[in-house]
Write a protein that holds these residues in place. Structure first.
Motif, mmCIF file in Angstrom:
data_model
loop_
_atom_site.group_PDB
_atom_site.id
_atom_site.type_symbol
_atom_site.label_atom_id
_atom_site.label_comp_id
_atom_site.label_asym_id
_atom_site.label_seq_id
_atom_site.Cartn_x
_atom_site.Cartn_y
_atom_site.Cartn_z
ATOM 1 N N PRO A 93 0.767 -1.242 0.029
ATOM 2 C CA PRO A 93 -0.242 0.025 -0.056
ATOM 3 C C PRO A 93 0.952 1.123 0.070
ATOM 4 N N VAL A 94 1.509 1.416 -1.060
ATOM 5 C CA VAL A 94 2.646 2.450 -1.002
ATOM 6 C C VAL A 94 1.779 3.838 -1.637
ATOM 7 N N ARG A 95 2.533 4.955 -1.341
ATOM 8 C CA ARG A 95 2.111 6.190 -1.910
ATOM 9 C C ARG A 95 2.038 6.490 -3.265
ATOM 10 N N GLY A 96 3.038 5.681 -4.079
ATOM 11 C CA GLY A 96 3.105 5.676 -5.426
ATOM 12 C C GLY A 96 1.974 4.994 -6.123
ATOM 13 N N SER A 97 1.087 4.158 -5.589
ATOM 14 C CA SER A 97 -0.055 3.645 -5.894
ATOM 15 C C SER A 97 0.095 2.841 -6.893
ATOM 16 N N ILE A 98 -0.907 2.148 -7.796
ATOM 17 C CA ILE A 98 -0.751 1.262 -8.811
ATOM 18 C C ILE A 98 0.023 1.570 -9.754
ATOM 19 N N PHE A 99 0.494 2.910 -10.259
ATOM 20 C CA PHE A 99 1.254 3.377 -11.145
ATOM 21 C C PHE A 99 2.799 2.945 -11.011
ATOM 22 N N GLU A 100 3.144 3.093 -9.743
ATOM 23 C CA GLU A 100 4.474 2.606 -9.280
ATOM 24 C C GLU A 100 4.830 1.005 -9.729
ATOM 25 N N LEU A 101 3.789 0.362 -9.316
ATOM 26 C CA LEU A 101 3.595 -1.052 -9.500
ATOM 27 C C LEU A 101 3.588 -1.445 -11.053
ATOM 28 N N ALA A 102 3.056 -0.756 -11.800
ATOM 29 C CA ALA A 102 3.081 -1.017 -13.412
ATOM 30 C C ALA A 102 4.474 -0.663 -13.594
ATOM 31 N N ALA A 103 5.363 0.340 -13.285
ATOM 32 C CA ALA A 103 6.710 0.266 -13.634
ATOM 33 C C ALA A 103 7.611 -0.805 -13.273
ATOM 34 N N PHE A 110 4.856 2.372 -19.206
ATOM 35 C CA PHE A 110 3.591 1.826 -19.133
ATOM 36 C C PHE A 110 2.975 2.355 -17.821
ATOM 37 N N GLY A 111 3.893 2.488 -16.903
ATOM 38 C CA GLY A 111 3.266 3.232 -15.834
ATOM 39 C C GLY A 111 3.101 4.827 -15.816
ATOM 40 N N PHE A 112 4.010 5.328 -16.614
ATOM 41 C CA PHE A 112 3.883 6.817 -16.934
ATOM 42 C C PHE A 112 2.675 7.064 -17.636
ATOM 43 N N ALA A 113 2.442 6.117 -18.901
ATOM 44 C CA ALA A 113 1.172 6.471 -19.751
ATOM 45 C C ALA A 113 -0.204 6.205 -18.764
ATOM 46 N N MET A 114 0.084 5.023 -18.198
ATOM 47 C CA MET A 114 -1.249 4.813 -17.153
ATOM 48 C C MET A 114 -1.557 5.892 -16.192
ATOM 49 N N GLY A 115 -0.526 6.411 -15.863
ATOM 50 C CA GLY A 115 -0.820 7.744 -14.711
ATOM 51 C C GLY A 115 -1.276 8.727 -15.500
ATOM 52 N N SER A 345 -5.834 14.650 -7.960
ATOM 53 C CA SER A 345 -4.754 15.012 -7.138
ATOM 54 C C SER A 345 -3.776 14.003 -6.578
ATOM 55 N N ARG A 346 -4.321 12.849 -6.170
ATOM 56 C CA ARG A 346 -3.387 11.928 -5.738
ATOM 57 C C ARG A 346 -2.576 11.438 -6.671
ATOM 58 N N THR A 347 -3.185 11.107 -8.015
ATOM 59 C CA THR A 347 -2.563 10.774 -9.158
ATOM 60 C C THR A 347 -1.337 11.607 -9.608
ATOM 61 N N LEU A 348 -1.753 12.704 -9.520
ATOM 62 C CA LEU A 348 -0.654 13.945 -9.735
ATOM 63 C C LEU A 348 0.561 14.081 -8.909
ATOM 64 N N TYR A 349 0.189 13.563 -7.377
ATOM 65 C CA TYR A 349 1.138 13.302 -6.492
ATOM 66 C C TYR A 349 1.775 12.060 -6.813
ATOM 67 N N SER A 350 1.183 11.138 -7.181
ATOM 68 C CA SER A 350 2.213 9.814 -7.223
ATOM 69 C C SER A 350 2.952 10.041 -8.438
ATOM 70 N N VAL A 485 -1.079 6.189 -26.203
ATOM 71 C CA VAL A 485 -0.128 5.661 -27.083
ATOM 72 C C VAL A 485 1.014 6.988 -27.111
ATOM 73 N N VAL A 486 0.729 8.053 -27.254
ATOM 74 C CA VAL A 486 1.803 9.069 -27.226
ATOM 75 C C VAL A 486 2.569 9.183 -25.894
ATOM 76 N N MET A 487 1.869 9.100 -24.921
ATOM 77 C CA MET A 487 2.542 9.246 -23.558
ATOM 78 C C MET A 487 3.363 7.733 -23.477
ATOM 79 N N PHE A 488 2.892 6.884 -23.884
ATOM 80 C CA PHE A 488 3.875 5.623 -23.716
ATOM 81 C C PHE A 488 5.095 5.817 -24.600
#
Length: 548
Positions: A93-103, A110-115, A345-350, A485-488
């Motif tokens: 349960p990290v503060r980086g959330s699911i997007f950190e786990l994607a990386a 993938f985590g960058f694009a998802m976030g 806002s928490r996504t942006l923080y992550s 696609v562009v972000m990935f």
């Protein structure tokens, strides 16, 4: 490549937490209790769509297609997503959330694009609900420019998101409770009236199902009936709550390894109890061929006047409810905007924690609020002021399309992350049922099947825009896919990232810190302190705290 910035790398001044002074770089805090997260998960995305926007899908697809569309999407897609994310976030349960786990388990790109896609979708949903507030307010007053109501909603939600997270949790608990009670009340009203408990003493039962239950949509025959069902699935993707709010709140939940599984395990009953039963009831109380419903939808009438619930109630001779229901619908939209201002806002923080957004966004107040993230989302949501120049109903549906594709891609991405997590555990010879605090059932088959559903929905969600071709419809339906696609590609090319090998995936970074943090609850100290706090409360406050 610039080193990722984490708040642990930055000094945290020792000041009294009651202060709201901004200090770089404080952390968010675990101020959300289990009952806060339960209500966020249940009611977070029950907005105006389930009470007003659903009328057009009842008219176009029919009551059975409406029921089946919500049931298939909720049980076969949303439930596996919740279970998959719950397993991973209960472990880390990290503060980086699911997007950190994607990386960690797929690719940093993938985590960058998802976030960023989820962030864009969250902002669009905030805009959707602000425009819905403006639409509903016009039910009472059409002389005031709808931009005034947008400004009112924006200011209130921003202020609620700038207080300590526990107070935000209380505000969302109250507002989410209100719309859940509204939905329960409407379902009960439907049952009572269908068996004769109405001023006309009309035992109408399933009469509104006798003139056809699966309508042809867009084309004729079986294909037309399937497309009607599929269009409801796409709308359900917008209106059925996903795992995003509990996942993003993972770093702010008290006792996360107990609370997160508890929330996600109740997903099935939330889906059946609120969404499936709700859409069944609306198809019972209102005829999809009701002239008033068809006229209201075609003319873009605002507020509860276009709600199949209100039309059905008025047809039974029940007076006095439209204003009350419209008020509660207004609170529903406000609550949903409030919840997704929090999540975006928490996504942006992550993203900022992982070095994928500007560093200044890491700054938090002493009460744990990422203040610049909240202000950034509020600033971007000013795009809702488009309602000043266009119909607020039209703008509402623009934002619905923009939001839907973003959330479908994000949830499908979460399932892909789970498959990466599953493969990493298997490649490293780890038994997940012994390794994690809670192992979700039916895996990995449920996740794989849900990925197929999500991918199909993402590619074909805008099937109506091609014939005749609509530029506006194409952009709103598929912008999220192009953005992903562009972000990935940008992150992968710019940083030359590589796909993660399952045998080398990082399963341990941050675990020691989380273990240490969770000792407070898991070693029993939290329970003793909680009992002492409850003992000092009066009976009313104690009952309120024990409710969830």
């Amino acid at each position: 490549m610039e080193k990722n910035v984490s708040v642990e790398d930055c000094p945290i001044p020792s000041k009294d937490d009651s202060s709201d002074t901004v200090e770089p770089y404080r952390e968010t805090k675990r101020g959300l209790s289990s009952r806060h997260v339960q209500l966020m998960a249940i009611g977070g995305s029950i907005g105006t769509g389930l009470f007003v926007g659903i009328g057009s899908y009842l008219q176009n697809a029919g009551p059975l297609s409406l029921l089946l569309g919500y049931m298939v999407w909720g049980v076969l897609f949303t439930l596996p997503v919740n279970l998959s994310v719950g397993e991973m976030c209960a472990y880390l349960p990290v503060r980086g959330s699911i997007f950190e786990l994607a990386a960690r388990f797929i690719d940093p790109a993938f985590g960058f694009a998802m976030g960023w896609v989820y962030f864009y979708g969250g902002v669009m949903l905030v805009c959707t609900e602000y425009s819905a507030v403006a639409t509903v307010m016009q039910y009472w007053n059409t002389s005031v420019n709808p931009a005034v109501w947008v400004a009112m909603a924006l200011v209130v939600c921003t202020l609620l998101n700038m207080v300590a997270v526990k107070y935000y949790g209380e505000s969302e608990f109250i507002m989410a409770s209100t719309k859940i009670l509204l939905l329960i009340g409407l379902v009960m009203l439907t049952f009572i009236t269908m068996v004769g408990g109405n001023p006309k003493h009309d035992v109408y039962g399933f009469r509104n199902w006798t003139h056809g239950v699966m309508f042809e949509y867009y084309t004729d025959g079986v294909t037309g009936r399937f497309l009607g069902f599929f269009s409801v699935m796409v709308y359900a993707a917008f209106s059925v709550a996903g795992p995003d709010l509990p996942a993003l709140a993972a770093g702010e939940i008290q006792n996360p390894r107990y609370a997160i599984p508890r929330v996600v395990k109740a997903t099935f009953w939330r889906i059946v109890g609120f969404y499936v039963v709700g859409v069944l009831a609306v198809g019972i109380i209102c005829s999809p061929r009701d002239p008033r419903l068809m006229s209201a939808i075609d003319s873009g009438v605002a507020g509860s006047a276009a709600s199949p619930w209100v039309i059905g109630i008025e047809n039974l001779g029940i007076s006095g409810l439209p204003d009350l229901i419209n008020l509660l619908i207004l609170l529903s939209g406000w609550s949903c905007g409030n919840a997704y201002l929090y999540s975006s806002s928490r996504t942006l923080y992550s993203l900022a924690r992982d070095g994928q957004a500007p560093k200044f966004l890491l700054k938090c107040t002493a009460s744990g609020i990422p203040i610049y993230c909240v202000l950034t989302v509020s600033l971007l949501s000013c795009v809702t002021f488009l309602v000043a120049g266009s119909s607020s109903v039209t703008v509402f549906y623009w934002f619905v399309d923009l939001t839907t594709i973003a959330f479908v891609l994000t949830y499908t991405g979460m399932l892909c992350v789970f498959i990466g997590w599953y493969r990493a555990l298997k490649a490293q010879g780890i038994d997940r049922k012994k390794f994690v605090p809670w192992a979700s059932p039916w895996q990995p088959y449920a996740a794989i099947f849900a990925i197929v559903i999500g991918s199909t929905t993402a590619f074909f969600n805008g099937f109506t825009v091609f014939k005749p071709f609509s530029v506006q419809g194409f952009v709103t339906s598929y912008f999220g896919l192009a953005f992903w696609v562009v972000m990935f590609v940008f992150w992968k090319v710019y940083h030359r990232t590589k796909f993660v090998t399952p045998a080398k995936a990082d399963l341990y970074s941050g675990k020691a810190e989380v273990d240490e943090e969770c000792k407070f609850w898991e070693d029993g100290g939290w329970e003793e302190r909680r009992k002492a706090e409850l003992a000092q409360m009066n009976w009313g406050r104690r009952a309120w705290e024990k409710l969830w």
